[in-house]
Design a protein around this motif. Sequence first.
Motif, PDB file in Angstrom:
ATOM      1  N   LYS A   2       0.814  -1.210   0.000  1.00 28.28           N
ATOM      2  CA  LYS A   2       0.000   0.000   0.000  1.00 28.28           C
ATOM      3  C   LYS A   2       0.859   1.276   0.000  1.00 28.28           C
ATOM      4  CE  LYS A   2      -3.539   0.128  -0.419  1.00 28.28           C
ATOM      5  NZ  LYS A   2      -4.208   0.028  -1.754  1.00 28.28           N
ATOM      6  N   ILE A  99      -3.483 -10.307  15.736  1.00 25.19           N
ATOM      7  CA  ILE A  99      -3.195  -9.692  14.423  1.00 25.19           C
ATOM      8  C   ILE A  99      -3.889 -10.477  13.317  1.00 25.19           C
ATOM      9  CG2 ILE A  99      -1.412  -9.070  12.744  1.00 25.19           C
ATOM     10  CD1 ILE A  99       0.570  -9.146  15.078  1.00 25.19           C
ATOM     11  N   HIS A 104      -5.500  -7.593  11.231  1.00 25.06           N
ATOM     12  CA  HIS A 104      -5.271  -7.582   9.786  1.00 25.06           C
ATOM     13  C   HIS A 104      -6.528  -7.940   8.987  1.00 25.06           C
ATOM     14  CE1 HIS A 104      -0.557  -7.548   9.719  1.00 25.06           C
ATOM     15  NE2 HIS A 104      -1.081  -6.366   9.982  1.00 25.06           N
ATOM     16  N   ALA A 114      -4.239  -5.262   0.233  1.00 22.95           N
ATOM     17  CA  ALA A 114      -3.059  -5.225   1.111  1.00 22.95           C
ATOM     18  C   ALA A 114      -2.316  -6.553   1.052  1.00 22.95           C
ATOM     19  CB  ALA A 114      -3.481  -4.931   2.544  1.00 22.95           C
ATOM     20  N   GLU A 115      -0.989  -6.466   1.129  1.00 21.59           N
ATOM     21  CA  GLU A 115      -0.164  -7.680   1.151  1.00 21.59           C
ATOM     22  C   GLU A 115       0.267  -7.905   2.595  1.00 21.59           C
ATOM     23  OE1 GLU A 115       2.185  -8.143  -2.845  1.00 21.59           O
ATOM     24  OE2 GLU A 115       2.597  -6.180  -1.996  1.00 21.59           O
ATOM     25  N   TYR A 133       5.786 -16.172  12.050  1.00 23.83           N
ATOM     26  CA  TYR A 133       5.559 -15.173  10.997  1.00 23.83           C
ATOM     27  C   TYR A 133       5.894 -15.806   9.651  1.00 23.83           C
ATOM     28  CZ  TYR A 133       7.094 -11.353   7.884  1.00 23.83           C
ATOM     29  OH  TYR A 133       7.294 -10.510   6.810  1.00 23.83           O
ATOM     30  N   SER A 135       5.887 -14.687   5.457  1.00 24.45           N
ATOM     31  CA  SER A 135       5.628 -13.716   4.392  1.00 24.45           C
ATOM     32  C   SER A 135       6.745 -13.779   3.369  1.00 24.45           C
ATOM     33  CB  SER A 135       5.549 -12.302   4.962  1.00 24.45           C
ATOM     34  OG  SER A 135       5.576 -11.357   3.910  1.00 24.45           O
ATOM     35  N   ARG A 137       7.742 -11.443   1.807  1.00 24.55           N
ATOM     36  CA  ARG A 137       8.464 -10.170   1.871  1.00 24.55           C
ATOM     37  C   ARG A 137       9.542 -10.131   2.955  1.00 24.55           C
ATOM     38  NH1 ARG A 137       3.664  -9.993   0.198  1.00 24.55           N
ATOM     39  NH2 ARG A 137       2.735 -10.106   2.257  1.00 24.55           N
ATOM     40  N   LEU A 146       6.913  -3.077  15.302  1.00 24.36           N
ATOM     41  CA  LEU A 146       5.501  -2.864  15.679  1.00 24.36           C
ATOM     42  C   LEU A 146       5.198  -3.517  17.028  1.00 24.36           C
ATOM     43  CD1 LEU A 146       3.605  -3.368  12.279  1.00 24.36           C
ATOM     44  CD2 LEU A 146       4.077  -1.215  13.452  1.00 24.36           C
TER      45      LEU A 146
HETATM   46  C1  HEM Z   1       1.737  -4.757   7.116  1.00 29.02           C
HETATM   47  C2  HEM Z   1      -1.847  -2.271   9.169  1.00 29.02           C
HETATM   48  C3  HEM Z   1      -0.725  -4.070  13.485  1.00 29.02           C
HETATM   49  C4  HEM Z   1       2.731  -6.719  11.438  1.00 29.02           C
HETATM   50  C5  HEM Z   1       0.700  -3.893   7.319  1.00 29.02           C
HETATM   51  C6  HEM Z   1       0.189  -2.993   6.308  1.00 29.02           C
HETATM   52  C7  HEM Z   1      -0.819  -2.301   6.881  1.00 29.02           C
HETATM   53  C8  HEM Z   1      -0.956  -2.755   8.246  1.00 29.02           C
HETATM   54  C9  HEM Z   1      -1.662  -1.195   6.225  1.00 29.02           C
HETATM   55  C10 HEM Z   1       0.726  -2.824   4.866  1.00 29.02           C
HETATM   56  C11 HEM Z   1       0.022  -3.739   3.891  1.00 29.02           C
HETATM   57  C12 HEM Z   1       0.488  -3.486   2.473  1.00 29.02           C
HETATM   58  O1  HEM Z   1       1.430  -2.750   2.274  1.00 29.02           O
HETATM   59  O2  HEM Z   1      -0.098  -4.013   1.488  1.00 29.02           O
HETATM   60  C13 HEM Z   1      -1.849  -2.567  10.512  1.00 29.02           C
HETATM   61  C14 HEM Z   1      -2.735  -1.925  11.487  1.00 29.02           C
HETATM   62  C15 HEM Z   1      -2.397  -2.436  12.712  1.00 29.02           C
HETATM   63  C16 HEM Z   1      -1.331  -3.380  12.480  1.00 29.02           C
HETATM   64  C17 HEM Z   1      -3.786  -0.878  11.169  1.00 29.02           C
HETATM   65  C18 HEM Z   1      -2.949  -2.133  14.103  1.00 29.02           C
HETATM   66  C19 HEM Z   1      -4.104  -1.585  14.369  1.00 29.02           C
HETATM   67  C20 HEM Z   1       0.340  -4.902  13.306  1.00 29.02           C
HETATM   68  C21 HEM Z   1       1.102  -5.465  14.395  1.00 29.02           C
HETATM   69  C22 HEM Z   1       2.080  -6.193  13.830  1.00 29.02           C
HETATM   70  C23 HEM Z   1       1.923  -6.127  12.377  1.00 29.02           C
HETATM   71  C24 HEM Z   1       0.867  -5.230  15.888  1.00 29.02           C
HETATM   72  C25 HEM Z   1       3.139  -6.880  14.619  1.00 29.02           C
HETATM   73  C26 HEM Z   1       3.443  -8.085  14.588  1.00 29.02           C
HETATM   74  C27 HEM Z   1       2.800  -6.387  10.101  1.00 29.02           C
HETATM   75  C28 HEM Z   1       3.880  -6.768   9.206  1.00 29.02           C
HETATM   76  C29 HEM Z   1       3.590  -6.198   7.955  1.00 29.02           C
HETATM   77  C30 HEM Z   1       2.333  -5.474   8.123  1.00 29.02           C
HETATM   78  C31 HEM Z   1       5.109  -7.591   9.576  1.00 29.02           C
HETATM   79  C32 HEM Z   1       4.464  -6.219   6.673  1.00 29.02           C
HETATM   80  C33 HEM Z   1       3.946  -7.089   5.561  1.00 29.02           C
HETATM   81  C34 HEM Z   1       4.629  -8.440   5.504  1.00 29.02           C
HETATM   82  O3  HEM Z   1       5.466  -8.762   6.386  1.00 29.02           O
HETATM   83  O4  HEM Z   1       4.319  -9.215   4.588  1.00 29.02           O
HETATM   84  N1  HEM Z   1      -0.024  -3.751   8.483  1.00 29.02           N
HETATM   85  N2  HEM Z   1      -1.041  -3.453  11.144  1.00 29.02           N
HETATM   86  N3  HEM Z   1       0.845  -5.327  12.105  1.00 29.02           N
HETATM   87  N4  HEM Z   1       1.882  -5.615   9.421  1.00 29.02           N
HETATM   88 FE1  HEM Z   1       0.268  -4.725  10.233  1.00 29.02          FE
END
Ligand code: HEM
Length: 179
Positions: A2, A99, A104, A114-115, A133, A135, A137, A146
């Motif tokens: 995103k 999560i 998510h 979203a990815e 975990y 991914s 990525r 986070l």
């Molecule tokens: C990615 C939102 C909490 C771990 C993302 C993305 C968004 C998002 C918008 C990007 C998606 C994309 O680029 O397509 C949120 C929101 C949260 C939240 C709104 C809380 C209200 C967390 C927490 C963790 C986490 C607490 C911790 C473990 C990740 C990781 C990614 C990610 C590691 C990277 C994508 C990947 O590794 O493939 N999140 N997130 N998120 N989120 Fe969350």
Amino acid sequence: MKGIVFTEFLELVEEKFGLEMVDNIITSSTLESEGIYTAVGTYSFSEMLQLLTHLSENTGISIDNLLLVYAEHFFSVIENSYPGLLATYKDPIEMISSIENHIHVEVRKIYPDAELPTFEVVEKTENSLIMIYTSSRAMHHFGLGLMNKTFAHFNSTATIDLQKIKEDGTEVRFVIHKN
Ligand code: HEM
């Protein structure tokens, strides 16, 4: 990936290293977007990887450490943009273990393309959590940042151990102990 992830990243790069560095990492990358991002747009992850790689080369900071610092910044974006989602939780272990099944899921409703990674809960107690975990990525350090800030949000701290199951970081075990 995103656009909000790109716009916030480039803002932080500008704040920490200056506009020249932003220009430098954009012009040294091959970007379909030409480095122009909108928060609601969707862009290739390879663009983020190129920007991170060039920032790492120019600063001597590893990609993992750049992602860690970036995630700590991104948490404040989350706090400001989704206060209602965070208010559902009173405890960091509860939040982090949700999560996959809640947070998510809500993110996907807002951004259908979203990815997102998967986080599988392996073991959970009142004060500890083990999660896997997964991914393509390999943004595990983004997750770590986070998680650090999730504990800080609840005025708490934790010891978080990250164990690579796959060498390339696409599968990682997080062992979390609340202090
Ligand atoms: C990615 C939102 C909490 C771990 C993302 C993305 C968004 C998002 C918008 C990007 C998606 C994309 O680029 O397509 C949120 C929101 C949260 C939240 C709104 C809380 C209200 C967390 C927490 C963790 C986490 C607490 C911790 C473990 C990740 C990781 C990614 C990610 C590691 C990277 C994508 C990947 O590794 O493939 N999140 N997130 N998120 N989120 Fe969350």
